[in-house]
Design a protein around this motif. Sequence first.
Motif, PDB file in Angstrom:
ATOM      1  N   LYS A   1       4.557  15.559  56.641  1.00 44.15           N
ATOM      2  CA  LYS A   1       3.842  14.390  56.133  1.00 44.15           C
ATOM      3  C   LYS A   1       3.980  13.207  57.074  1.00 44.15           C
ATOM      4  CE  LYS A   1       3.741  11.196  52.204  1.00 44.15           C
ATOM      5  NZ  LYS A   1       4.360  10.869  50.890  1.00 44.15           N
ATOM      6  N   GLU A   2       5.199  12.943  57.526  1.00 44.57           N
ATOM      7  CA  GLU A   2       5.425  11.805  58.405  1.00 44.57           C
ATOM      8  C   GLU A   2       4.764  12.007  59.764  1.00 44.57           C
ATOM      9  OE1 GLU A   2       6.917   8.702  58.013  1.00 44.57           O
ATOM     10  OE2 GLU A   2       6.497   9.335  55.966  1.00 44.57           O
TER      11      GLU A   2
ATOM     12  N   LEU B   1      -1.436   8.933  63.347  1.00 44.21           N
ATOM     13  CA  LEU B   1      -2.359   7.825  63.146  1.00 44.21           C
ATOM     14  C   LEU B   1      -1.794   6.530  63.722  1.00 44.21           C
ATOM     15  CD1 LEU B   1      -3.459   8.616  59.474  1.00 44.21           C
ATOM     16  CD2 LEU B   1      -4.839   8.882  61.539  1.00 44.21           C
ATOM     17  N   GLU B   2      -0.476   6.304  63.508  1.00 44.25           N
ATOM     18  CA  GLU B   2       0.163   5.110  64.049  1.00 44.25           C
ATOM     19  C   GLU B   2       0.222   5.159  65.573  1.00 44.25           C
ATOM     20  OE1 GLU B   2       2.303   1.407  63.723  1.00 44.25           O
ATOM     21  OE2 GLU B   2       0.890   2.531  62.479  1.00 44.25           O
TER      22      GLU B   2
ATOM     23  N   CYS C   1       1.887  13.412  60.366  1.00 49.37           N
ATOM     24  CA  CYS C   1       0.478  13.015  60.241  1.00 49.37           C
ATOM     25  C   CYS C   1       0.344  11.500  60.268  1.00 49.37           C
ATOM     26  CB  CYS C   1      -0.101  13.581  58.942  1.00 49.37           C
ATOM     27  SG  CYS C   1      -0.233  15.380  58.906  1.00 49.37           S
ATOM     28  N   ASN C   2       1.215  10.812  59.533  1.00 46.26           N
ATOM     29  CA  ASN C   2       1.174   9.350  59.529  1.00 46.26           C
ATOM     30  C   ASN C   2       1.497   8.798  60.913  1.00 46.26           C
ATOM     31  OD1 ASN C   2       0.611   9.358  56.788  1.00 46.26           O
ATOM     32  ND2 ASN C   2       2.758   9.208  56.194  1.00 46.26           N
ATOM     33  N   SER C   3       2.457   9.442  61.585  1.00 44.93           N
ATOM     34  CA  SER C   3       2.845   8.968  62.914  1.00 44.93           C
ATOM     35  C   SER C   3       1.734   9.195  63.931  1.00 44.93           C
ATOM     36  CB  SER C   3       4.128   9.676  63.372  1.00 44.93           C
ATOM     37  OG  SER C   3       5.214   9.286  62.578  1.00 44.93           O
TER      38      SER C   3
END
Length: 812
Positions: free
Chosen positions: A660-661, A667-668, A663-665
């Motif tokens: 999960k992290e 994008l970041e 995927c967020n990373s």
Amino acid sequence: LHWVIQQSPLGYTNMKMVPVPDQAFGNFFEGDCYIVLYRSQGSSNSMDVHYWIGNSSSQDEQGAAAILVTQLDEFLGGSPVQHREVQAAESSKFRSYFRNGLIYKKGGVDSGFRHVESNVYKILRLLHIKGRKHVTATEVEVSWSSFNSGDVFLLDMGKVIVQWNGPQSNRSEKLKAMLLAQDVRDRERGGRAQIGVVEGGDEEDSPELMKIMRAVLGQRSGKLKEAEPDDTPDRHQQTANIRLYNVSDESGKLVVQEVAMQPLTQDLLHSTECYIVDQGGSSVLVWKGKEASIEERRSALGRAVGFIKAKNYSSSTNVEVMAEGGESAMFKHLFISWTEKGQTKGLGNVYTTGKIAKVEQVKFDVMELYARPELAAQQRMVDDASGQIWRIEDLELRELHPSSFGQFYGGDCYLVLYTYKRASKLQYILYMWQGRHATQDEITSCAYQAVAMDNKYSGVPVQVRVVMGKEPRHFLAIFKGKLIIFEVRSSFICGVTNPGPGARLFQVRGTHEMNTRATEVPARSSSLNTNDVFLLKTDHTIYLWYGKGCSGDEREMAKAVADVLSRQDKQVVMEGQEPAEFWVALGGKAPYACDKRLQKEETPHSPRLFECSNQTGRFRMTEVEDLTQEDLDQDDVMLLDTWEEIFLWIGRSANEYETKEACNSALEYLRTHPAGRDPDTPIISVKQGYEPLTFTGWFNAWDPQKWSGGSSYEEMKQNLGDVASISQITVVSDSLTHSSNNVTNSTKIKTFQMSHYVYIQCCNVVQKYLSLSSQDYLSDVDLENLLGCSRSGFQRLPRWRQNDLKKKAGLF
């Protein structure tokens, strides 16, 4: 190649590079400076030269190392990238050379050290192991006070190495420590040392090994120290404030002038100058123009160090110095685009083989992708593609009829499942296409349905997030040049699209059926562009408007799209020869983009690989240099940035939080990239064992069978043998005494005295080991049992025969 800087009796001016023996690679004395030359094994044949500064090295040694590096660079024609490395703050590239880890050793030239030699066992040291991807081992005081509950420690006694795993250490750390222990055994001890493992949380399960540890360390009193936090990684170096400085030596003084802030463009760099790129103090990159003066080029490294001091940055700040034409991948990633001389166009025109100086142009052949995975990766293609499509309607899936394939609407979301065979095995790619005007509920439902479909196919599909207008090449290839993206939904009549009343304008881009798309734009004159072909659909006619900058291939593809768009009559309109009704349909003539562009080349950015993990207790991203398949850790998620796409490789043992992290990373990572990266860049999720050619092609010599083999930590531990049967370790002599630097009175341990030999019973086989070569320290019985002859018989043998018997018995 690996050298240590040594000082002659004449002092600083006579310092020289002394080669380090192979078996000592990875061992660094804290009191020394080293130079490491690395030549890439890839097609680029690039070179990197690093100079490493020990924490206890002298200023003279550091200055000499910098000078020698500059001389070595000139000798090699100025092509290597130069790096300044500081102990415990080395770059990931430097650490990647030493796959089994770095060992920091006490001492240096001034302490009269001798470098590591094989088959030498007069050793007693305690190594503190830290790190997961790149391990470092630091010599610490041989005492229980050096231990903590979160790390791994190696108690190295020459013939015996005991690995003690802290109760809170993780499997990856244990595996890396074991690989380092085996490396020490094989390279430094010639393979003649025993390794035992103690699990710190279950010490009672290894009584024999604990007996050995207590004999050296004494009885432990009190609790272990708490786990030490790992060093904070450079999670996103690109989040730093990037600044470009021009460096000159006007009037004999160093002059540094700021030129620009992020995002940077390549045209800011001039061949007659030298520049510094400052990544907010995390690293300093120096670029030397090929026409800069010799003095400026020679002093580039020194200026970088001066810049660090002037900025009050940490003395451990990494420095890279590179010449024009030899830029590193990280340097290029700081710029919006980077063009190399002799570059050729991408898929559909030509691809390049051989050196740039001699370009061989070959027409694209789909079959080449199977024979050359690297081509598939570079061209972002699996094959010529076909698929199955669903649209999200009322948050559910509605399968589309093949007659409407390729007709997408900006207010909707779609799932496109592509199936192909590889080695007679079905493979899947699942595209999640998100319209620009889709609601958040539809986007969420699309992701949910993708998970459900992924589960339906047992987790095999590669998942790709696609944002409208940012479709990757393989997605475009599915529709054979007939992809049309409408702004709003319209009705279908017998499979023929009816875009609705009024004039509608479509911009067509692409040169062949594998890279063409038509996108609806506002039906007004300002939407036109002289470089492209546009289709203007009115109630009675479709106009094919050819801009002056479009190519013949683009015109042919526009004709094919026009036939799909409507059965109406077609009228070709050349830019500058438009009939009045054309402008009327667009609401009147108005200015539009009419500057001809040069044929834009593909950006040759090298891929970058990052490890995403929370095994240290918090989520972090760490860059991995010189990516190989070996770097893909099944316990983690890996992020591969190929510039046009972002891959998330999900290891089998990666946990849900990491996934999960990651995927967020991703994008970041895109949002904060200093080159102003497009946040809608496709993000592709790949599961271990189901990697497509577009992923594997970035790795040299990909082994599809790798995941079916390989040893886990538990298997490696078991393969060490029945080390639990070690029954005793006895001290026979006081021949080797270690100084109070290693053992202090506070530990309540008397000075440890290493025996001439250590008696070990392992796997029910009695073995005798001598740390000295003399057999005189053995009893008559021991010698006869070990050598198979009496002492007097042994002494009558010729010397070569004596040495042969002692070698076979392990007495060296």
